[in-house]
Scaffold this motif. Structure first.
Motif, short mmCIF file in Angstrom:
data_model
loop_
_atom_site.label_atom_id
_atom_site.label_comp_id
_atom_site.label_asym_id
_atom_site.label_seq_id
_atom_site.Cartn_x
_atom_site.Cartn_y
_atom_site.Cartn_z
N MET A 1 33.31 57.37 -52.49
CA MET A 1 33.13 58.79 -52.44
C MET A 1 32.74 59.27 -53.84
O MET A 1 33.53 59.19 -54.76
CB MET A 1 34.43 59.46 -51.99
CG MET A 1 34.32 60.94 -51.82
SD MET A 1 35.86 61.60 -51.15
CE MET A 1 36.29 62.67 -52.50
N SER A 3 31.98 61.62 -57.08
CA SER A 3 32.64 62.81 -57.60
C SER A 3 31.72 64.02 -57.46
O SER A 3 30.55 63.96 -57.79
CB SER A 3 33.00 62.60 -59.07
OG SER A 3 33.55 63.77 -59.59
N ASN A 54 41.27 51.52 -50.99
CA ASN A 54 40.96 52.22 -52.24
C ASN A 54 42.20 52.17 -53.12
O ASN A 54 43.02 53.07 -53.11
CB ASN A 54 40.53 53.66 -52.00
CG ASN A 54 39.98 54.30 -53.27
OD1 ASN A 54 40.39 53.97 -54.37
ND2 ASN A 54 39.05 55.21 -53.10
N ARG A 57 43.75 55.02 -55.42
CA ARG A 57 44.55 56.11 -54.84
C ARG A 57 45.91 55.54 -54.43
O ARG A 57 46.03 54.35 -54.17
CB ARG A 57 43.86 56.70 -53.62
CG ARG A 57 42.51 57.30 -53.94
CD ARG A 57 41.85 57.85 -52.71
NE ARG A 57 40.45 58.15 -52.98
CZ ARG A 57 39.58 58.46 -52.05
NH1 ARG A 57 39.96 58.53 -50.78
NH2 ARG A 57 38.33 58.70 -52.37
N ASN A 101 39.17 67.79 -54.34
CA ASN A 101 40.52 67.34 -53.98
C ASN A 101 40.69 67.30 -52.47
O ASN A 101 41.23 66.34 -51.91
CB ASN A 101 41.58 68.26 -54.59
CG ASN A 101 41.74 68.08 -56.08
OD1 ASN A 101 41.11 67.23 -56.70
ND2 ASN A 101 42.58 68.91 -56.68
N ARG A 104 38.76 64.46 -50.99
CA ARG A 104 39.43 63.19 -51.27
C ARG A 104 40.63 63.00 -50.36
O ARG A 104 40.88 61.90 -49.86
CB ARG A 104 39.85 63.12 -52.75
CG ARG A 104 40.40 61.75 -53.13
CD ARG A 104 40.84 61.67 -54.58
NE ARG A 104 41.87 62.66 -54.86
CZ ARG A 104 41.72 63.68 -55.69
NH1 ARG A 104 40.60 63.87 -56.33
NH2 ARG A 104 42.71 64.52 -55.88
N ASP A 107 39.30 61.94 -47.05
CA ASP A 107 38.82 60.56 -47.11
C ASP A 107 40.00 59.58 -47.15
O ASP A 107 39.97 58.54 -46.49
CB ASP A 107 37.93 60.37 -48.34
CG ASP A 107 37.29 58.99 -48.35
OD1 ASP A 107 36.60 58.65 -47.37
OD2 ASP A 107 37.49 58.26 -49.35
N THR A 108 41.05 59.93 -47.87
CA THR A 108 42.25 59.08 -47.93
C THR A 108 42.89 58.98 -46.55
O THR A 108 43.26 57.89 -46.10
CB THR A 108 43.26 59.65 -48.95
OG1 THR A 108 42.65 59.64 -50.25
CG2 THR A 108 44.54 58.84 -48.98
#
Length: 148
Positions: A1, A3, A54, A57, A101, A104, A107-108
């Protein structure tokens, strides 16, 4: 992903810079309170566990056998609809930062679901009893409870 956030324009004042530098990334008061409550209820878990897919994270509270990931999200950093705010200084940069944020977080969640994990997100202002109930529900729905 990739930035989506441009380079930081610098703090709007030395006071803001000092305040932001004190913000904890982990072991916040709401996170510690939830961990204490879960431990007191007999649950055992991992802290700051890498996200599968990932490793940069991490999961705030991970029940690895049950594959339940718990995140304690701060209202400002994660855009709480009730308590989130948009800074006036450097507003364009902050809008991009907070949107990144949120992206993300999504995506997490996707990475974890694809790896067979359940995701529980709790706002920092949530009552501890409600947060524990949400975690308990996820653990019971997924099989092993994470208790010893």
């Amino acid at each position: 992903m990739p930035s989506l956030v441009p380079p930081h324009p610098g703090a709007s004042s030395p006071q803001v810079s000092a305040r932001m530098s004190l913000a904890l990334r982990r072991d916040t008061a709401p996170e510690l309170a939830l961990r204490r409550a879960l431990h007191a209820a007999g649950y055992r878990y991992r802290v700051v566990h890498p996200v599968p897919g990932n490793r940069r994270r991490s999961i705030d509270i991970a029940f690895t056998r049950a594959r339940v990931a718990v995140f304690v999200d701060g209202c400002f950093w994660h855009g709480c609809p009730e308590h989130g705010s948009q800074p006036r200084a450097n507003s364009v940069w902050w809008a991009a930062k907070l949107a990144a944020n949120h992206a993300r977080d999504q995506d997490t969640d996707r990475l974890l679901r694809e790896a067979g994990w359940q995701v529980v997100r709790v706002w920092e202002h949530a009552r501890i009893e409600d947060a524990v109930a949400a975690v308990r529900s996820a653990l019971e729905a997924g099989g092993p409870t994470g208790r010893r």
